[in-house]
Design an enzyme around this catalytic site. Structure first.
Site, PDB file in Angstrom:
ATOM      1  CB  THR A 157      -0.966   0.270   1.559  1.00  0.00           C
ATOM      2  OG1 THR A 157      -0.355   0.149   2.595  1.00  0.00           O
ATOM      3  CG2 THR A 157      -1.649  -0.908   1.015  1.00  0.00           C
ATOM      4  CD1 TRP A 177     -16.989  12.883  12.844  1.00  0.00           C
ATOM      5  CD2 TRP A 177     -17.873  11.731  11.392  1.00  0.00           C
ATOM      6  NE1 TRP A 177     -16.692  12.079  13.381  1.00  0.00           N
ATOM      7  CE2 TRP A 177     -17.463  11.216  12.314  1.00  0.00           C
ATOM      8  CE3 TRP A 177     -17.826  10.801   9.834  1.00  0.00           C
ATOM      9  CZ2 TRP A 177     -17.330   9.492  12.799  1.00  0.00           C
ATOM     10  CZ3 TRP A 177     -18.059   9.513   9.855  1.00  0.00           C
ATOM     11  CH2 TRP A 177     -18.153   8.946  11.378  1.00  0.00           C
ATOM     12  CE  LYS A 198     -13.281  11.495  15.266  1.00  0.00           C
ATOM     13  NZ  LYS A 198     -11.846  10.940  14.844  1.00  0.00           N
ATOM     14  CD  GLU A 248      -5.690  -2.588   1.656  1.00  0.00           C
ATOM     15  OE1 GLU A 248      -5.638  -1.661   0.441  1.00  0.00           O
ATOM     16  OE2 GLU A 248      -4.694  -2.092   2.902  1.00  0.00           O
TER      17      GLU A 248
HETATM   18  N1  LIG Z   1     -11.467   8.241  -5.936  1.00  0.00           N
HETATM   19  C1  LIG Z   1     -11.004   8.695  -4.949  1.00  0.00           C
HETATM   20  N2  LIG Z   1     -11.145   9.237  -4.114  1.00  0.00           N
HETATM   21  C2  LIG Z   1     -10.933   9.356  -2.271  1.00  0.00           C
HETATM   22  N3  LIG Z   1     -10.447   9.098  -2.045  1.00  0.00           N
HETATM   23  C3  LIG Z   1      -9.622   7.598  -3.009  1.00  0.00           C
HETATM   24  C4  LIG Z   1      -9.853   7.653  -4.092  1.00  0.00           C
HETATM   25  N4  LIG Z   1      -9.310   6.343  -4.644  1.00  0.00           N
HETATM   26  C5  LIG Z   1      -8.693   5.671  -3.706  1.00  0.00           C
HETATM   27  N5  LIG Z   1      -8.507   6.286  -2.326  1.00  0.00           N
HETATM   28  C6  LIG Z   1      -7.789   6.937  -1.278  1.00  0.00           C
HETATM   29  O1  LIG Z   1      -6.589   5.966  -1.314  1.00  0.00           O
HETATM   30  C7  LIG Z   1      -6.759   4.758  -0.642  1.00  0.00           C
HETATM   31  C8  LIG Z   1      -6.361   3.747  -0.547  1.00  0.00           C
HETATM   32  O2  LIG Z   1      -4.470   4.122  -1.736  1.00  0.00           O
HETATM   33  P1  LIG Z   1      -3.626   2.899  -1.562  1.00  0.00           P
HETATM   34  O3  LIG Z   1      -3.952   1.326  -1.633  1.00  0.00           O
HETATM   35  O4  LIG Z   1      -2.824   3.270  -2.673  1.00  0.00           O
HETATM   36  O5  LIG Z   1      -2.188   3.165   0.252  1.00  0.00           O
HETATM   37  P2  LIG Z   1      -3.142   4.130   0.744  1.00  0.00           P
HETATM   38  O6  LIG Z   1      -3.961   3.659   1.729  1.00  0.00           O
HETATM   39  O7  LIG Z   1      -2.869   5.229   0.195  1.00  0.00           O
HETATM   40  O8  LIG Z   1      -1.827   3.580   2.128  1.00  0.00           O
HETATM   41  P3  LIG Z   1      -2.001   3.146   3.258  1.00  0.00           P
HETATM   42  O9  LIG Z   1      -3.080   2.212   3.364  1.00  0.00           O
HETATM   43  O10 LIG Z   1      -0.467   2.762   3.357  1.00  0.00           O
HETATM   44  O11 LIG Z   1      -2.288   3.848   5.051  1.00  0.00           O
HETATM   45  C9  LIG Z   1      -7.881   4.877   0.098  1.00  0.00           C
HETATM   46  O12 LIG Z   1      -8.420   3.217   0.847  1.00  0.00           O
HETATM   47  C10 LIG Z   1      -9.083   5.561  -0.411  1.00  0.00           C
HETATM   48  O13 LIG Z   1      -8.034   6.698   0.989  1.00  0.00           O
HETATM   49 MG   LIG Z   2      -4.778   2.061   2.838  1.00  0.00          MG
END
Ligand SMILES: Nc1ncnc2c1ncn2[C@@H]1O[C@H](COP(=O)(O)OP(=O)(O)OP(=O)(O)O)[C@@H](O)[C@H]1O
Ligand SMILES: [Mg+2]
Ligand SMILES: Nc1ncnc2c1ncn2[C@@H]1O[C@H](COP(=O)(O)OP(=O)(O)OP(=O)(O)O)[C@@H](O)[C@H]1O
Ligand SMILES: [Mg+2]
Lengths: 550, 550
Positions: free
Chosen positions: B185, B444, B439, B330
């Site tokens: 991730t 929120w 918050k 994921e």
């Molecule tokens: N279109 C979108 N709009 C808003 N958020 C998004 C969008 N697409 C993805 N995300 C965000 O990105 C996340 C998934 O990103 P990625 O798997 O690359 O790792 P990360 O969540 O940024 O990093 P880590 O899990 O290591 O903290 C999602 O859970 C969401 O929070």
């Molecule tokens: Mg993530």
């Protein structure tokens, strides 16, 4: 090896409907019915009735693994059984009501079904064969109670059984390799053979069939399957449509031109398909009435070869794209489909149309294909050399139901019984069935090619070519022609049309004007034609080369 | 239960390339490279080089189940590893070269990789971290031998290793649940976590992602993934493209406006995608140069929220449709995607655009979704009530690599860590990450909503909202704004733009003009912003409601 760490969610058919109910809950399903007004509801509502149907099945004592048969048209009730039955882990055998009594009894008995669901149309047939269906415990008419006839009191009404059930169901989770549907082949070449689809094969097939190079449905499409629900599960349309959020229109048994036209125009049908005979009829209807095809954009046609003339007219006159498809009950049935490619497009419009209209289609992801000679060596991919067509993949049969030996070779290849060529653009063409091939003096003549040319002759509705015994050449082609109703076509006219279009030695030794028998899935019944005409050349002593009978 | 009788062909990734090689053998792959001319070949040729790469991997002692890491851009060589490595049953760990040295060492070590493939760009980095990568036996530069630098003699050249190999490979058949890729991730909220994709999850994801409601590729498309190959396997594009016979254009690391524009126009790119920052840059480039987008039809953008203003400009000025996508490493990563539906269309163009441009997307087949409150009860599907987003399905994670406990609950639901709403049209909207939610006095405030509005302010390039400590309200939003280069935007101007567009109590307590740090996948690095500004209101004592800092 190292195991991946993703969820191992089994692919289950009920998941398709669950998806449609939440993601496209308001999308409609419209169904004609036997002797009832048109039915109209949504995926969300359908999903509740499917839950009720599942409870009903359980109440009828249907258990996981056991079989249930249907004798039914394309209606929403039949469709409900498509989800409820596999949903509880049982198997739906969709019997083909156009088979003979004997064959129907044979397939239902062979399937080992405990319950038979049937449309009202078949009440007298069911009454007739009932004594021979000793394994069937329960008979359910797919109908309202008020619509049941007196002589049907032996059977319950589907609607009555349904109403008292709960409209939600805790769908069991089970192995995706579990059986879901049992479909028998058309019986064109012999006894119908049972193909037992699994949840996995159905879901994978539905995903691949939805891609742009195959059916390419979008959420804006309105799909009317004129493929029978009982024939290779209507080529997967009952699944591909909800996955993609399409509206579904079910024409019941009304496949005549006027009835189809009415649904197409009033419901906004964008996509339909089925065997060529239906679309030949529809085209004749259009030509006669001068109507237009409204929202209709595409027809996927297969089951037998699609006459080029039909595809051409649909496009030129009505703007409807005909996509030929080749497949078998044994391939779920998607094999190849004739959609354009950039490689073709680069060769220009003429060549694209020539290919799209004369070949069965192109390679699809998920079904591997080989064309081989007698020693199982691949023939050249030149679009000319014919050979036996072998297929392989996750929605291809492994063995027939009830057989204890596999239907595939050691490497997993299934012999289709079809003769085909493959070209360098990835397009496959069926030249014949192995059993229909005409061997004239050691050379092969393609019955399909000859038929395709003959059917383009004005006035000709169906053309069938079979091999007849010939004392010198072993076999020679004879052509049987059925004219359009009210068209008087003569053998001479047909011959005159043919001669400039074929090589001389392909010229049929006889041309016969007659009614052509069709099989239960609307294919030319060559078995019975052969029975009738196999000795024709000898009996009539008309076996001089290219001689002209009567 | 009864077993189905269809073939149980395992879904293997190499099958995708095998398909493309025979069905779309002549379709091109075009790749920029580091310090080399543009590379151009076909799927048929690629398939032979992938076979060579497989032999090379075996020669390097890579065994089924073992891991191989890459530190590489979007090039054809990297893509070859995408097929060769899983093809022999090994696992490709696509390390993210934009992480810090520490994090790269951490992920490669955590992956347990034996071989490291790297682009020339990273030679000095590799030289630097090499002593810390004690598990890595072999270092291979993804380059021609002539292009290797002197200081790289420690490493072999990919091309040199490849040339002597055979160009066909007997691909082993194995369980589709075998691991294929290991992707970490982004590390936005903590340490990067490893997700171990299986062959099954990749193939199923690729099929579903190809459908019209998702990416909807056809054989006529030319796809340029600006999603990094190392980020959630480039959102599946390296697989969806060959399945559907698309041309592939790989931009290497050149994601600046001019370089992208050159490839788009010269190669006929119809489809691209990636994180918003890339497309903000490209849009700025277009606006500056006054160019048009040629054949480009669609951009799929996600990874963080897509500013509505960007989507609107792309459509209105350039005729390019922006489709927002939400997903996670994921989820392979397809979760939802914002494609239109007839239900939306019926509400008119305005409402369609409003939905398409402000929501993350709609439900897709194969990924179930729930939005729940703290007691895990579904919140109303009203498009307003936010809750925790849970997902489930065959391409959703079951557990992280190296973890011994599952990442999902008893019913298989995975907690995304995102806060979302769901509406009755099946559209999902992300309002925040759980960790980013502000918050304020128990209520929120959505940081994403505020950012989306702020970024529409003329001159603003990126906007980040974080919660800062507040003695009375616990947390109050502060807004950090990075202007476009050469634009002088003041806090006052931004506030003036904001005020009429938001409810009063959402108004940021401080607006700061500053450079915004991005993470390794181009997301706003809120962790570091919080480290920097968390105490801002207290330190500057600017905590009167809606007070204006500096
Ligand atoms: N279109 C979108 N709009 C808003 N958020 C998004 C969008 N697409 C993805 N995300 C965000 O990105 C996340 C998934 O990103 P990625 O798997 O690359 O790792 P990360 O969540 O940024 O990093 P880590 O899990 O290591 O903290 C999602 O859970 C969401 O929070
Ligand atoms: Mg993530
Ligand atoms: N587009 C097509 N063109 C030519 N032939 C086709 C086409 N589509 C299907 N067929 C023929 O139909 C066959 C598959 O049909 P189906 O499974 O309905 O049963 P059948 O083969 O007709 O009957 P049986 O196997 O019982 O003899 C194929 O093997 C092929 O011969
Ligand atoms: Mg057959």
């Amino acid at each position: 090896m190292l195991d991946g760490l993703m969820q191992r969610t089994p692919l289950q058919i009920i998941g398709i409907l669950n998806h449609a109910a939440v993601a496209h809950g308001e999308r409609e399903i419209v169904s004609r019915l036997v002797d009832e007004p048109i039915w109209r509801y949504t995926y969300a509502e359908m999903s509740r009735r499917v839950a009720q149907a599942a409870h009903m099945l359980r109440e009828l004592g249907v258990r996981p693994g056991s079989r249930v048969s249907s004798l039914a048209w394309n209606t929403h009730r039949h469709l409900e059984l498509f989800y409820a039955t596999p949903g509880i882990g049982s198997v739906l055998h969709t019997a083909n009501p156009r088979l003979s009594d004997d064959q129907i009894v044979y397939t239902i008995t062979h399937a080992g079904s405990e319950v038979l669901f049937f449309d009202k149309t078949f009440s007298s047939m069911v009454a007739r064969i009932r004594p021979r269906l000793s394994g069937v415990r329960t008979f359910v008419a797919l109908s309202e109670k008020w619509n049941l006839e007196a002589n049907l009191t032996v059977a319950s009404s589907y609607e009555e059984l349904l109403t008292r059930q709960k409209s939600s169901y805790e769908w069991p989770v089970f192995d995706e390799n579990a059986a879901a549907f049992l479909c028998y082949t058309s019986g064109t070449t012999g006894h119908p053979k049972g193909v037992l689809y699994s949840h996995r094969s159905v879901v994978l097939h539905s995903l691949a069939a939805g891609l742009a190079g195959a059916l390419g449905f979008s959420a804006f499409d309105c799909i009317m399957p004129c493929q029978s629900l009982y024939h290779a599960t209507a080529w997967g349309l009952p699944f591909v449509a909800p996955i993609n959020g399409c509206k579904l229109v079910l024409p019941c048994e009304k496949m005549d031109g006027a009835s189809l036209h009415e649904l197409i125009t009033t419901e906004g049908v964008t996509f339909s398909g089925g065997v060529p005979t239906i679309w030949t009829t529809y085209l004749a209807y259009l030509e006669q009435c001068g109507g237009n095809t409204a929202s209709l954009k595409q027809l996927v046609i297969g089951g037998s070869a699609v006459p080029r003339a039909m595809a051409e007219t649909f496009l030129r006159k009505y703007g409807v794209e005909v996509r030929q498809i080749w497949g078998m009950t044994e391939t779920s049935p998607l094999g190849v489909i004739a959609t354009p490619t950039p490689k073709l497009a680069a060769k220009g419009e003429n060549l694209t149309e020539e290919t799209i209209w004369t070949k069965q289609g192109r390679l699809q992801f998920g079904i591997e294909l080989r064309v081989v000679d007698e020693e199982r060596r691949d023939v050249p991919r030149d679009g000319k050399t014919p050979g036996t067509l072998l297929v392989r993949g996750p929605w291809t049969i492994e063995r027939y139901f009830g057989d204890d030996k596999s239907a595939v070779d050691a490497a997993g290849w299934f012999d289709t019984g079809d003769i085909a060529t493959l070209d360098d653009d990835g397009f496959m063409r069926i030249t014949d069935r192995q059993k229909d091939v005409i061997k004239s003096g050691g050379e092969w003549i393609s019955s399909i090619d000859l038929e395709n040319i003959a059917v383009a002759c004005p006035g000709v509705r169906i053309a069938a070519v079979i091999g007849a015994y010939h004392p010198k050449w072993e076999e020679r082609p004879i052509l049987v022609v059925e004219p359009h109703p009210e068209c008087a076509v003569t053998a001479d006219q047909v011959r005159e049309f043919l001669e400039p279009r074929i090589v001389r030695w392909w010229s049929p030794d006889a041309i016969i004007i007659a009614t052509i028998p069709l099989t239960a899935t609307g294919k030319i019944d060559k078995k019975s034609l052969r029975d009738k005409y196999k000795g024709y050349l000898i009996n009539t002593r008309k076996y001089g080369a290219h001689s002209e009978p009567k």
